[in-house]
Design a protein around this motif. Structure first.
Motif, PDB file in Angstrom:
ATOM      1  N   CYS A 196     113.882 -20.465  46.477  1.00  0.00           N
ATOM      2  CA  CYS A 196     114.876 -19.518  45.811  1.00  0.00           C
ATOM      3  C   CYS A 196     115.362 -18.400  46.339  1.00  0.00           C
ATOM      4  O   CYS A 196     116.364 -17.956  46.485  1.00  0.00           O
ATOM      5  CB  CYS A 196     114.287 -19.469  44.417  1.00  0.00           C
ATOM      6  N   MET A 197     114.415 -17.703  47.094  1.00  0.00           N
ATOM      7  CA  MET A 197     114.488 -16.662  47.689  1.00  0.00           C
ATOM      8  C   MET A 197     115.678 -16.502  49.049  1.00  0.00           C
ATOM      9  O   MET A 197     116.447 -15.920  49.026  1.00  0.00           O
ATOM     10  CB  MET A 197     113.553 -15.638  48.037  1.00  0.00           C
ATOM     11  N   VAL A 198     115.259 -17.681  49.755  1.00  0.00           N
ATOM     12  CA  VAL A 198     115.870 -17.878  51.084  1.00  0.00           C
ATOM     13  C   VAL A 198     117.279 -18.386  50.558  1.00  0.00           C
ATOM     14  O   VAL A 198     118.343 -18.018  51.118  1.00  0.00           O
ATOM     15  CB  VAL A 198     115.140 -19.144  51.844  1.00  0.00           C
ATOM     16  N   LEU A 199     117.316 -19.360  49.642  1.00  0.00           N
ATOM     17  CA  LEU A 199     118.807 -19.658  49.227  1.00  0.00           C
ATOM     18  C   LEU A 199     119.554 -18.736  48.723  1.00  0.00           C
ATOM     19  O   LEU A 199     120.790 -18.513  48.880  1.00  0.00           O
ATOM     20  CB  LEU A 199     118.826 -20.844  48.337  1.00  0.00           C
ATOM     21  N   THR A 200     119.085 -17.848  47.808  1.00  0.00           N
ATOM     22  CA  THR A 200     119.777 -16.413  47.456  1.00  0.00           C
ATOM     23  C   THR A 200     120.240 -15.875  48.443  1.00  0.00           C
ATOM     24  O   THR A 200     121.311 -15.114  48.266  1.00  0.00           O
ATOM     25  CB  THR A 200     118.895 -15.681  46.404  1.00  0.00           C
ATOM     26  N   ALA A 201     119.438 -15.474  49.568  1.00  0.00           N
ATOM     27  CA  ALA A 201     119.724 -14.614  50.588  1.00  0.00           C
ATOM     28  C   ALA A 201     120.942 -15.192  51.102  1.00  0.00           C
ATOM     29  O   ALA A 201     122.047 -14.419  51.562  1.00  0.00           O
ATOM     30  CB  ALA A 201     118.416 -14.390  51.505  1.00  0.00           C
ATOM     31  N   GLN A 248     132.535 -25.209  47.951  1.00  0.00           N
ATOM     32  CA  GLN A 248     132.204 -26.017  46.891  1.00  0.00           C
ATOM     33  C   GLN A 248     130.624 -26.269  46.930  1.00  0.00           C
ATOM     34  O   GLN A 248     130.059 -26.303  46.031  1.00  0.00           O
ATOM     35  CB  GLN A 248     133.085 -27.063  46.871  1.00  0.00           C
ATOM     36  N   ILE A 249     130.351 -26.585  48.283  1.00  0.00           N
ATOM     37  CA  ILE A 249     128.805 -26.962  48.329  1.00  0.00           C
ATOM     38  C   ILE A 249     128.084 -25.761  48.247  1.00  0.00           C
ATOM     39  O   ILE A 249     126.909 -25.837  47.569  1.00  0.00           O
ATOM     40  CB  ILE A 249     128.907 -27.495  49.870  1.00  0.00           C
ATOM     41  N   VAL A 250     128.560 -24.608  48.770  1.00  0.00           N
ATOM     42  CA  VAL A 250     127.698 -23.444  48.355  1.00  0.00           C
ATOM     43  C   VAL A 250     127.694 -23.056  46.931  1.00  0.00           C
ATOM     44  O   VAL A 250     126.657 -22.784  46.483  1.00  0.00           O
ATOM     45  CB  VAL A 250     128.360 -22.221  49.278  1.00  0.00           C
ATOM     46  N   SER A 251     128.853 -23.266  46.357  1.00  0.00           N
ATOM     47  CA  SER A 251     128.772 -23.290  44.873  1.00  0.00           C
ATOM     48  C   SER A 251     127.713 -23.644  43.966  1.00  0.00           C
ATOM     49  O   SER A 251     127.095 -23.382  43.250  1.00  0.00           O
ATOM     50  CB  SER A 251     130.142 -23.277  44.345  1.00  0.00           C
ATOM     51  N   MET A 252     127.493 -25.246  44.402  1.00  0.00           N
ATOM     52  CA  MET A 252     126.703 -26.280  43.690  1.00  0.00           C
ATOM     53  C   MET A 252     125.272 -25.948  44.160  1.00  0.00           C
ATOM     54  O   MET A 252     124.458 -25.871  43.070  1.00  0.00           O
ATOM     55  CB  MET A 252     127.166 -27.472  44.112  1.00  0.00           C
ATOM     56  N   VAL A 253     125.109 -25.454  45.605  1.00  0.00           N
ATOM     57  CA  VAL A 253     123.842 -25.085  46.017  1.00  0.00           C
ATOM     58  C   VAL A 253     123.357 -23.712  44.955  1.00  0.00           C
ATOM     59  O   VAL A 253     122.221 -23.577  44.544  1.00  0.00           O
ATOM     60  CB  VAL A 253     123.542 -24.724  47.455  1.00  0.00           C
ATOM     61  N   SER A 254     124.352 -22.740  44.891  1.00  0.00           N
ATOM     62  CA  SER A 254     123.813 -21.739  44.117  1.00  0.00           C
ATOM     63  C   SER A 254     123.690 -21.932  42.849  1.00  0.00           C
ATOM     64  O   SER A 254     122.775 -21.298  41.958  1.00  0.00           O
ATOM     65  CB  SER A 254     125.261 -20.734  44.283  1.00  0.00           C
ATOM     66  N   LEU A 255     124.501 -22.737  42.122  1.00  0.00           N
ATOM     67  CA  LEU A 255     124.211 -23.028  40.625  1.00  0.00           C
ATOM     68  C   LEU A 255     122.982 -23.943  40.540  1.00  0.00           C
ATOM     69  O   LEU A 255     121.985 -23.623  39.685  1.00  0.00           O
ATOM     70  CB  LEU A 255     125.186 -23.986  40.006  1.00  0.00           C
ATOM     71  N   GLY A 256     122.537 -24.740  41.561  1.00  0.00           N
ATOM     72  CA  GLY A 256     121.386 -25.491  41.600  1.00  0.00           C
ATOM     73  C   GLY A 256     120.188 -24.643  41.875  1.00  0.00           C
ATOM     74  O   GLY A 256     119.022 -24.651  40.928  1.00  0.00           O
ATOM     75  N   THR A 257     120.199 -23.626  42.477  1.00  0.00           N
ATOM     76  CA  THR A 257     119.363 -22.607  42.500  1.00  0.00           C
ATOM     77  C   THR A 257     118.792 -21.664  41.461  1.00  0.00           C
ATOM     78  O   THR A 257     117.500 -21.664  40.774  1.00  0.00           O
ATOM     79  CB  THR A 257     119.351 -21.460  43.747  1.00  0.00           C
ATOM     80  N   TYR A 313     126.827 -15.178  52.224  1.00  0.00           N
ATOM     81  CA  TYR A 313     128.326 -16.047  52.132  1.00  0.00           C
ATOM     82  C   TYR A 313     129.174 -15.325  51.420  1.00  0.00           C
ATOM     83  O   TYR A 313     130.448 -15.144  51.763  1.00  0.00           O
ATOM     84  CB  TYR A 313     128.081 -17.175  51.603  1.00  0.00           C
ATOM     85  N   GLY A 314     128.839 -14.813  49.942  1.00  0.00           N
ATOM     86  CA  GLY A 314     129.497 -14.089  49.313  1.00  0.00           C
ATOM     87  C   GLY A 314     130.149 -12.650  49.971  1.00  0.00           C
ATOM     88  O   GLY A 314     131.393 -12.405  49.994  1.00  0.00           O
ATOM     89  N   ALA A 315     129.019 -12.066  50.657  1.00  0.00           N
ATOM     90  CA  ALA A 315     129.537 -10.735  51.462  1.00  0.00           C
ATOM     91  C   ALA A 315     130.816 -10.788  52.234  1.00  0.00           C
ATOM     92  O   ALA A 315     131.390  -9.925  52.415  1.00  0.00           O
ATOM     93  CB  ALA A 315     128.220 -10.141  51.952  1.00  0.00           C
ATOM     94  N   TYR A 316     130.728 -12.006  53.052  1.00  0.00           N
ATOM     95  CA  TYR A 316     131.867 -12.299  54.148  1.00  0.00           C
ATOM     96  C   TYR A 316     133.148 -12.364  53.330  1.00  0.00           C
ATOM     97  O   TYR A 316     133.889 -11.501  54.216  1.00  0.00           O
ATOM     98  CB  TYR A 316     131.392 -13.676  54.649  1.00  0.00           C
TER      99      TYR A 316
END
Length: 418
Positions: A10-15, A304-313, A20-23
């Motif tokens: 979770c920490m790795v995915l959150t980072a 959209q993949i990043v968004s789904m991974v974020s939600l899954g995390t 990605y969001g900071a970009y």
């Protein structure tokens, strides 16, 4: 997997999500603090051919043709073509009455991209023009649109995107949210990149494509989002996309949630299709040739993949009982919710003030300003629709347009804002 292992994951995915969001935040700040690009005035009046794919658009096609005929541009230097695609109403007849050249398509085409691709193949040796301008049938076009695109073409740009704004933003909270959505795209995607010399994005209408690009076959039109395909091909071909903020196209936005979901699902399917077809090539070219546009398009296609991974995390953290924000902050939970509520109220006020400043809108847009954060979460059910339905079951369906407004009805403040 042990809880400690899940926590590390979770920490790795959150980072990764934060990076990605900071970009996009960085580019957003660039868009805020940089002025809009002004193209050098071109003394040469290049010839343009306006293309309007239309299927059963009798309610709006006449107003679009009229707005194009009112361009501040030499009449001999542009033509207006309406491609009537399997129409069962008076679209072709009305377009002809208003002065457009009507082309009847009887071939088996299933999307706007296929229709345009077929036209480009047939027109390769038949039509002599410098560039094509692509519009949707429900659009209205500002009088200076062609002049602005002419200046961009004069500076050497082969592909360009104008500024897309709404002609019915106060019809419902949905249409207001669409206006805010495209304001973000105009400023944080297109303007932010172009003002630092990077290639912009396309958004389906108000597009200029030079004839040599159209003739080259790089406009495939295989997916339901032909603009994203062209973006990818331009990045791979090292062709920059200009953003012309002064070339304004007014678009009719959906006013119902069901219509919005169908449109967003089409965009989602097209984006995922483009990721499958171009993702690996974009990433490979980005690193091999140090091509920023390829990397930028790749990151956009995986959004959209990043968004789904974020939600899954987040769901994973909740299901495994990992410490939440309340366990990390020595304050009562109710103060956190109070702060979030205050932040939501503040964002609503800011969003409304932006609408009022740039589009001169009244309190009729307040519900949309309030609902915009919720609107952005509509992508979650759209993602689930894509997962369970799959793109192979999707059939392209035209969206009905009924707002027959005139270019004179559009607020002047909306034309000047970028």
């Amino acid at each position: 997997m042990a809880i400690s292992g899940v926590m590390v994951l979770c920490m790795v995915l959150t980072a990764i999500m934060l990076i990605y969001g900071a970009y996009y935040v960085v580019f957003g700040l660039i868009g805020i603090f940089h002025s809009y690009h002004s193209f050098k005035h071109s003394k040469i009046k290049h010839h343009f051919t306006a293309l309007i794919p239309a299927r059963n658009e009798e309610a709006v096609i006449g107003e679009l043709v009229d707005s194009l005929k009112k361009q501040n541009y030499p009449k001999k230097s542009y033509t207006i073509n309406v491609i009537a695609d399997h129409c069962t109403d008076r679209t072709a007849e009305i377009a002809g009455e208003h002065g457009a050249t009507v082309i009847i398509n009887e071939a088996d085409t299933h999307s706007k991209g296929e229709l345009l691709n077929r036209f480009f193949r047939l027109a390769k040796a038949r039509i002599h023009t410098d560039a094509y301008l692509i519009f949707d049938a429900d659009n209205l076009v500002e009088p200076d649109f062609l002049s602005q695109m002419n200046d961009a073409y004069g500076e050497g740009y082969k592909v360009a995107q104008g500024r897309r704004v709404g002609k019915n933003i106060s019809d419902s909270w949905i249409s207001t949210c669409y206006e805010l959505f495209f304001m973000i795209q105009n400023n944080f995607l297109n303007h932010a990149r172009f003002c630092v010399g990077k290639s912009g994005y396309l958004n389906g209408t108000g597009i200029m494509i030079s004839k040599d690009i159209a003739d080259s076959g790089l406009f495939y039109g295989r997916s339901v989002t032909e603009d994203m395909e062209l973006e990818a091909n331009m990045a791979l071909s090292n062709v920059d996309i200009a953003y012309v903020s002064g070339a304004v196209t007014f678009d009719e936005y959906p006013i119902k949630l069901g219509t919005s979901l169908r449109q967003l699902l089409r965009w989602y399917i097209g984006q995922m299709d483009c990721f499958k077809r171009f993702g690996s090539r974009l990433l490979k070219t980005a690193f091999q040739k140090k091509n920023f546009a390829c990397l930028d398009k790749f990151l956009f296609f995986i959004m959209q993949i990043v968004s789904m991974v974020s939600l899954g995390t987040q769901i994973l953290c909740v299901c495994t009982g990992l410490p939440g924000i309340n366990a990390l902050l020595p304050i009562p939970a109710w103060t956190i919710f109070l702060g979030l509520g205050a932040l939501y109220a503040l964002s609503t006020i800011v969003i409304y003030q932006i609408l009022k400043r740039y589009r001169g809108q009244t309190t009729s847009c307040l519900p949309g300003a309030f609902m915009f954060p919720v609107f952005m979460y509509i992508w979650i059910p759209v993602s689930l629709m894509w997962i369970f339905r799959g793109s192979r079951k999707y059939k392209w369906e035209p969206i009905q347009h009924v707002r027959a407004l005139h270019i004179e009805d559009m607020p002047r403040s909306g034309r000047e804002s970028a």
